[in-house]
Design a protein around this motif. Sequence first.
Motif, PDB file in Angstrom:
ATOM      1  N   THR A  57       0.955  -1.274   0.059  1.00 19.20           N
ATOM      2  CA  THR A  57      -0.075  -0.040   0.107  1.00 19.20           C
ATOM      3  C   THR A  57       0.857   1.198   0.169  1.00 19.20           C
ATOM      4  OG1 THR A  57      -0.149   0.080   2.482  1.00 19.20           O
ATOM      5  CG2 THR A  57      -1.891  -1.269   1.187  1.00 19.20           C
ATOM      6  N   ASN A  58       0.170   2.396  -0.492  1.00 20.48           N
ATOM      7  CA  ASN A  58       0.829   3.479  -0.394  1.00 20.48           C
ATOM      8  C   ASN A  58       0.065   4.600  -0.626  1.00 20.48           C
ATOM      9  OD1 ASN A  58       4.221   3.765  -0.809  1.00 20.48           O
ATOM     10  ND2 ASN A  58       3.849   2.319  -2.592  1.00 20.48           N
ATOM     11  N   TYR A  59       0.385   5.779   0.048  1.00 14.81           N
ATOM     12  CA  TYR A  59      -0.563   6.771   0.427  1.00 14.81           C
ATOM     13  C   TYR A  59       0.143   8.276  -0.233  1.00 14.81           C
ATOM     14  CZ  TYR A  59      -2.691   3.616   3.334  1.00 14.81           C
ATOM     15  OH  TYR A  59      -3.594   2.538   3.792  1.00 14.81           O
ATOM     16  N   ALA A  60      -0.771   9.013  -0.324  1.00 17.26           N
ATOM     17  CA  ALA A  60      -0.463  10.611  -0.503  1.00 17.26           C
ATOM     18  C   ALA A  60      -0.068  11.043   0.774  1.00 17.26           C
ATOM     19  CB  ALA A  60      -1.581  11.335  -1.130  1.00 17.26           C
ATOM     20  N   GLU A  61       0.980  12.063   0.645  1.00 18.05           N
ATOM     21  CA  GLU A  61       1.425  12.587   1.987  1.00 18.05           C
ATOM     22  C   GLU A  61       0.385  13.241   2.762  1.00 18.05           C
ATOM     23  OE1 GLU A  61       5.165  11.124   2.123  1.00 18.05           O
ATOM     24  OE2 GLU A  61       4.489  12.716   3.772  1.00 18.05           O
ATOM     25  N   SER A  62      -0.417  13.768   1.990  1.00 16.08           N
ATOM     26  CA  SER A  62      -1.642  14.743   2.924  1.00 16.08           C
ATOM     27  C   SER A  62      -2.392  13.698   3.544  1.00 16.08           C
ATOM     28  CB  SER A  62      -2.116  15.389   1.534  1.00 16.08           C
ATOM     29  OG  SER A  62      -2.942  14.658   0.633  1.00 16.08           O
ATOM     30  N   VAL A  63      -2.799  12.373   3.326  1.00 12.04           N
ATOM     31  CA  VAL A  63      -3.566  11.561   3.920  1.00 12.04           C
ATOM     32  C   VAL A  63      -2.856  10.512   5.021  1.00 12.04           C
ATOM     33  CG1 VAL A  63      -4.993  11.926   1.952  1.00 12.04           C
ATOM     34  CG2 VAL A  63      -3.787   9.683   2.058  1.00 12.04           C
ATOM     35  N   LYS A  64      -1.605  10.696   4.816  1.00 10.70           N
ATOM     36  CA  LYS A  64      -0.787   9.412   5.584  1.00 10.70           C
ATOM     37  C   LYS A  64      -1.134   9.623   7.040  1.00 10.70           C
ATOM     38  CE  LYS A  64       3.224   8.250   2.771  1.00 10.70           C
ATOM     39  NZ  LYS A  64       4.794   8.516   2.753  1.00 10.70           N
ATOM     40  N   GLY A  65      -1.499   8.514   7.705  1.00 10.29           N
ATOM     41  CA  GLY A  65      -1.901   8.549   9.189  1.00 10.29           C
ATOM     42  C   GLY A  65      -3.352   8.768   9.362  1.00 10.29           C
ATOM     43  N   ARG A  66      -3.964   9.292   8.333  1.00 10.80           N
ATOM     44  CA  ARG A  66      -5.461   9.623   8.696  1.00 10.80           C
ATOM     45  C   ARG A  66      -6.240   8.449   7.715  1.00 10.80           C
ATOM     46  NH1 ARG A  66      -7.685  14.006   6.768  1.00 10.80           N
ATOM     47  NH2 ARG A  66      -6.140  14.335   5.104  1.00 10.80           N
ATOM     48  N   PHE A  67      -6.031   8.074   6.571  1.00  7.11           N
ATOM     49  CA  PHE A  67      -6.595   7.093   5.652  1.00  7.11           C
ATOM     50  C   PHE A  67      -5.928   5.754   5.650  1.00  7.11           C
ATOM     51  CE2 PHE A  67      -8.528  10.744   2.448  1.00  7.11           C
ATOM     52  CZ  PHE A  67      -8.830  11.397   3.669  1.00  7.11           C
ATOM     53  N   THR A  68      -6.657   4.730   5.396  1.00  4.95           N
ATOM     54  CA  THR A  68      -6.457   3.372   5.506  1.00  4.95           C
ATOM     55  C   THR A  68      -6.914   2.788   4.171  1.00  4.95           C
ATOM     56  OG1 THR A  68      -5.792   3.252   7.606  1.00  4.95           O
ATOM     57  CG2 THR A  68      -5.945   1.163   6.490  1.00  4.95           C
ATOM     58  N   ILE A  69      -6.254   2.189   3.272  1.00  2.00           N
ATOM     59  CA  ILE A  69      -6.654   1.618   2.042  1.00  2.00           C
ATOM     60  C   ILE A  69      -6.699  -0.030   2.274  1.00  2.00           C
ATOM     61  CG2 ILE A  69      -4.649   1.414   0.534  1.00  2.00           C
ATOM     62  CD1 ILE A  69      -6.401   1.597  -1.675  1.00  2.00           C
ATOM     63  N   SER A  70      -7.683  -0.767   1.973  1.00  2.00           N
ATOM     64  CA  SER A  70      -7.597  -2.303   2.345  1.00  2.00           C
ATOM     65  C   SER A  70      -8.451  -2.882   1.204  1.00  2.00           C
ATOM     66  CB  SER A  70      -8.227  -2.469   3.827  1.00  2.00           C
ATOM     67  OG  SER A  70      -9.696  -2.027   3.741  1.00  2.00           O
ATOM     68  N   ARG A  71      -8.229  -4.175   0.929  1.00  2.00           N
ATOM     69  CA  ARG A  71      -8.921  -5.022   0.088  1.00  2.00           C
ATOM     70  C   ARG A  71      -9.222  -6.295   0.477  1.00  2.00           C
ATOM     71  NH1 ARG A  71      -5.171  -5.189  -5.403  1.00  2.00           N
ATOM     72  NH2 ARG A  71      -6.598  -6.597  -5.823  1.00  2.00           N
ATOM     73  N   ASP A  72     -10.636  -6.670  -0.199  1.00  2.00           N
ATOM     74  CA  ASP A  72     -10.877  -8.010   0.034  1.00  2.00           C
ATOM     75  C   ASP A  72     -10.931  -8.705  -1.500  1.00  2.00           C
ATOM     76  OD1 ASP A  72     -12.647 -10.353   0.043  1.00  2.00           O
ATOM     77  OD2 ASP A  72     -14.163  -9.333   1.612  1.00  2.00           O
TER      78      ASP A  72
END
Length: 120
Positions: A57-72
């Motif tokens: 997984t990777n995140y934009a700097e602006s959302v790191k620590g606040r957003f979490t991506i996950s998959r089923d």
Amino acid sequence: QVQLVESGGGLVQPGGSLRLSCAASGSISRVHRMRWFRQAPGQERELVAVATSGGVTNYAESVKGRFTISRDSAKNTVYLQMGSLKPDDTAIYYCNADVYDLFGTYKDYWGQGTQVTVSS
């Protein structure tokens, strides 16, 4: 044909949380990368988060620590858990997926978008 359908957007107060979902369906053999983008009024579409089929997984700097991506993977569904939301997070959120279809074609697909509004 492959379709991506998003859900979960809405209006939330600053500091609140929302969870977006995106389900891929149709003539799917395998889904590789699944991504969330967003586009605010008057701005370019930007990548928010990505999740590969291998679990990276990777995140934009602006959302790191606040957003979490996950998959089923069994459901070909990707989620975006958004927390500590700010007014700057207001945008239309789009799901994107790289898909191998049943006919051997590799292509990326987009969902229709879901509106997220952060406001008091």
